[in-house]
Enzyme design. Structure first.
Site, PDB file in Angstrom:
ATOM      1  N   TYR A   1     -12.605  -7.052 -44.899  1.00  9.37           N
ATOM      2  CA  TYR A   1     -13.172  -5.787 -45.774  1.00  9.37           C
ATOM      3  C   TYR A   1     -14.421  -6.343 -46.182  1.00  9.37           C
ATOM      4  O   TYR A   1     -15.453  -5.583 -46.168  1.00  9.37           O
ATOM      5  CB  TYR A   1     -12.076  -5.405 -46.621  1.00  9.37           C
ATOM      6  CG  TYR A   1     -12.715  -3.940 -47.206  1.00  9.37           C
ATOM      7  CD1 TYR A   1     -12.326  -2.695 -46.511  1.00  9.37           C
ATOM      8  CD2 TYR A   1     -13.595  -4.027 -48.368  1.00  9.37           C
ATOM      9  CE1 TYR A   1     -12.932  -1.756 -47.130  1.00  9.37           C
ATOM     10  CE2 TYR A   1     -14.007  -2.700 -48.745  1.00  9.37           C
ATOM     11  CZ  TYR A   1     -13.340  -1.644 -48.046  1.00  9.37           C
ATOM     12  OH  TYR A   1     -14.118  -0.406 -48.727  1.00  9.37           O
TER      13      TYR A   1
ATOM     14  N   TYR B   1      -7.704   4.199 -50.343  1.00  7.55           N
ATOM     15  CA  TYR B   1      -7.370   4.549 -49.166  1.00  7.55           C
ATOM     16  C   TYR B   1      -5.814   4.910 -49.154  1.00  7.55           C
ATOM     17  O   TYR B   1      -4.906   4.191 -49.410  1.00  7.55           O
ATOM     18  CB  TYR B   1      -7.448   3.373 -48.180  1.00  7.55           C
ATOM     19  CG  TYR B   1      -8.991   2.852 -48.068  1.00  7.55           C
ATOM     20  CD1 TYR B   1      -9.533   3.396 -47.052  1.00  7.55           C
ATOM     21  CD2 TYR B   1      -9.564   2.205 -48.799  1.00  7.55           C
ATOM     22  CE1 TYR B   1     -10.879   3.101 -46.474  1.00  7.55           C
ATOM     23  CE2 TYR B   1     -10.880   1.768 -48.668  1.00  7.55           C
ATOM     24  CZ  TYR B   1     -11.768   2.192 -47.716  1.00  7.55           C
ATOM     25  OH  TYR B   1     -12.934   1.814 -47.342  1.00  7.55           O
TER      26      TYR B   1
ATOM     27  N   LYS C   1     -17.708  -0.489 -42.093  1.00  5.17           N
ATOM     28  CA  LYS C   1     -18.623  -1.440 -41.214  1.00  5.17           C
ATOM     29  C   LYS C   1     -19.632  -1.079 -40.514  1.00  5.17           C
ATOM     30  O   LYS C   1     -20.393  -2.214 -40.406  1.00  5.17           O
ATOM     31  CB  LYS C   1     -17.418  -2.102 -40.310  1.00  5.17           C
ATOM     32  CG  LYS C   1     -16.267  -3.073 -40.912  1.00  5.17           C
ATOM     33  CD  LYS C   1     -16.937  -4.246 -41.269  1.00  5.17           C
ATOM     34  CE  LYS C   1     -15.968  -5.236 -42.131  1.00  5.17           C
ATOM     35  NZ  LYS C   1     -16.108  -4.985 -43.564  1.00  5.17           N
TER      36      LYS C   1
ATOM     37  N   HIS D   1     -17.393  -3.744 -57.033  1.00  3.21           N
ATOM     38  CA  HIS D   1     -15.800  -3.733 -56.558  1.00  3.21           C
ATOM     39  C   HIS D   1     -15.240  -5.030 -56.406  1.00  3.21           C
ATOM     40  O   HIS D   1     -15.639  -5.507 -55.242  1.00  3.21           O
ATOM     41  CB  HIS D   1     -15.790  -2.643 -55.610  1.00  3.21           C
ATOM     42  CG  HIS D   1     -15.890  -1.257 -56.100  1.00  3.21           C
ATOM     43  ND1 HIS D   1     -15.413   0.106 -55.572  1.00  3.21           N
ATOM     44  CD2 HIS D   1     -16.704  -0.747 -57.113  1.00  3.21           C
ATOM     45  CE1 HIS D   1     -15.783   1.238 -56.338  1.00  3.21           C
ATOM     46  NE2 HIS D   1     -16.622   0.698 -57.121  1.00  3.21           N
TER      47      HIS D   1
ATOM     48  N   PRO E   1     -15.233   5.001 -39.300  1.00  2.00           N
ATOM     49  CA  PRO E   1     -15.593   4.580 -40.850  1.00  2.00           C
ATOM     50  C   PRO E   1     -14.541   3.879 -41.595  1.00  2.00           C
ATOM     51  O   PRO E   1     -14.807   3.443 -42.858  1.00  2.00           O
ATOM     52  CB  PRO E   1     -15.990   5.741 -41.413  1.00  2.00           C
ATOM     53  CG  PRO E   1     -15.248   7.092 -40.583  1.00  2.00           C
ATOM     54  CD  PRO E   1     -15.288   6.195 -39.321  1.00  2.00           C
TER      55      PRO E   1
END
Ligand code: RFL
Ligand code: PHB
Length: 391
Positions: free
Chosen positions: A384, A200, A296, A72, A292
């Protein structure tokens, strides 16, 4: 029985450590309280940082990951009825790989079996002894019989509820914790993902996440109160609520179907310091938990194992304690940055009960700033995809 390193727990941390030590010629035994099938039945993480993929390469267990993992280049944030893409690749030249923790665990278990290295499933009543001296021991029961494992080091990779952290004298341990006033209700379904990247979503009804395991298997989450029970959520109710929290295009593209797993996970931030007591080392969820939202947890477990495997290999090959002595401090510097990012992303994306209008406005301003500032996006992207191990 005797070994060099006793590893407690066959989650990703324990299995990866076992494989790296075995490859370096260091004898180790893994003790896992559950069965292999039980461990493989847990549905957990989905996003791997490049550093984690590199470690799986080093362990020689990444062939299927490179075939089936989905690369991704970015992820999307959804709020105010619109989606905004954060393009990691363009911003910082890095990507993440979507490949389920279940598959990582299966690949590591298969490699363990092929190597012939010892792993004991259904090891009951594991207890740790004498790790403050030179000859630690681990006792456990298997098929009703007590066993003793003599070793030189113990790696406590037995997760948040494990016995390793609990074996440390309480006055030698400092803990830091934040419990969030909500959980995540997750489902897995054999339906194509709604989008080719993760979404998200921050919505007034609560957070939602659209994730995936493959081109034909989706993973979705909804923020829910801790009082909810998974049994009270029919599939129809779940899909209906998810649709309410997504933008129009996502709703139009969403393919629904029967769930094959449904569970609720609480959200928590937790760190125990230090990570070493004599000859016992804590690694992964045994030492720290992140909510979550930042993806990580598994990645932090892998970075602890990066430092621990190097420290032990250095000890056995170069006869130096330097890596062992630095283990806790090195891990904690990276752990706290991942704790910070996970806390930040959780605060940004969820609806907190009892937040006033000022709090909502600040959250809206932060989201708006993030999607309109390249500098802010670089900060998010860098965290991220995973900060460097920095050794
Ligand atoms: P694990 O995986 O909990 O493994 C510990 C193992 O130890 C065993 N055990 C014992 N064995 C012997 N004796 C005892 N007394 C024992 N007590 C326990 C357990 O049976 C188990 O097999 O810890 P490890 O290896 O440190 O790995 C940590 C990760 O599993 C965890 O951080 C992640 O799953 C967190 N996480 C995510 N992490 C990511 O990096 N990316 C994600 O996208 C992501 N999504 C998630 C997540 C965790 C979730 N849940 C359910 C907590 C999504 C969810 C919903
Ligand atoms: C998942 O696919 O399970 C997943 C993905 C991203 C997260 C958390 C969980 O931040």
């Amino acid at each position: 029985m005797r070994t060099q390193v006793a590893i407690i727990g066959a989650g990703p941390a324990g299995l990866l450590l076992g494989q790296l030590l075995h490859k370096a010629g260091i004898d180790n035994v893994i003790l896992e309280q559950r069965s292999r099938e039980y461990v493989l039945g847990r549905i957990r993480a989905g996003v791997l940082e490049q550093g984690t993929v590199d470690m799986l390469d080093e362990a020689g267990v990444s062939a299927r990951l490179h075939q089936e993992g989905l690369i991704h280049d970015g992820a999307e944030l959804c709020f105010g009825g619109a989606r905004h893409r954060i393009n990691f690749k363009e911003l910082i030249g890095k990507t993440v790989t979507v490949y389920g923790q279940t598959e990582v665990t299966r690949d590591l278990m298969d490699a363990r079996d092929a190597s012939g290295a010892k792993i004991v499933y259904e090891a009951e009543s594991v207890s740790l002894h004498d790790f403050d001296g030179k000859s630690p021991k681990v006792r456990y029961r298997k098929n009703g019989e007590w066993q003793e494992l003599d070793c030189e080091f113990v790696a406590g990779c037995d997760g948040f509820h494990g016995v390793s952290r609990q074996s440390v004298p309480q006055n030698a341990l400092r803990t830091f914790e934040r419990v969030y006033p909500f959980g995540w209700l997750g489902i897995l379904s054999d339906t194509p993902p709604v989008s080719h990247e993760l979404i998200y979503a921050n919505h007034e009804r609560g957070f939602a996440l659209c994730s995936m395991r493959s081109a034909s298997r989706s993973r979705y989450y909804l923020q829910c109160p801790l009082t909810e029970k998974a049994e009270d959520w029919s599939d129809a109710r779940f899909w209906e609520e998810l649709k309410r929290r997504l933008d129009g295009e996502a709703v139009a593209n969403l393919v629904t179907g029967p769930s094959i797993e449904k569970s609720i996970a609480p959200l928590r931030s937790f760190v125990a310091e230090p990570l070493r007591f004599g000859r016992l080392f804590l690694a992964g969820d045994a030492a720290h938990i992140v909510p979550p939202t930042g993806a990580k947890g598994l990645n932090l477990a892998a970075s602890d194992v990066h430092y621990l495997s190097r420290a032990l290999i250095e000890f056995y090959t170069e006869k130096t304690n330097a890596g062992i002595d630095a283990y806790s401090e090195k891990c904690l510097r990276r752990i706290w940055k991942a704790e910070r990012f996970s806390w930040w992303m959780t605060s940004l994306m969820h609806r907190f009960p009892n937040t006033d209008d000022f709090g909502h406005k600040i959250q809206e301003a932060e989201l708006d700033y993030l999607v309109s500032s390249r500098a802010a996006q670089i900060v998010m992207a860098e965290n991220y995809v995973g900060l460097p191990f920095g050794d």
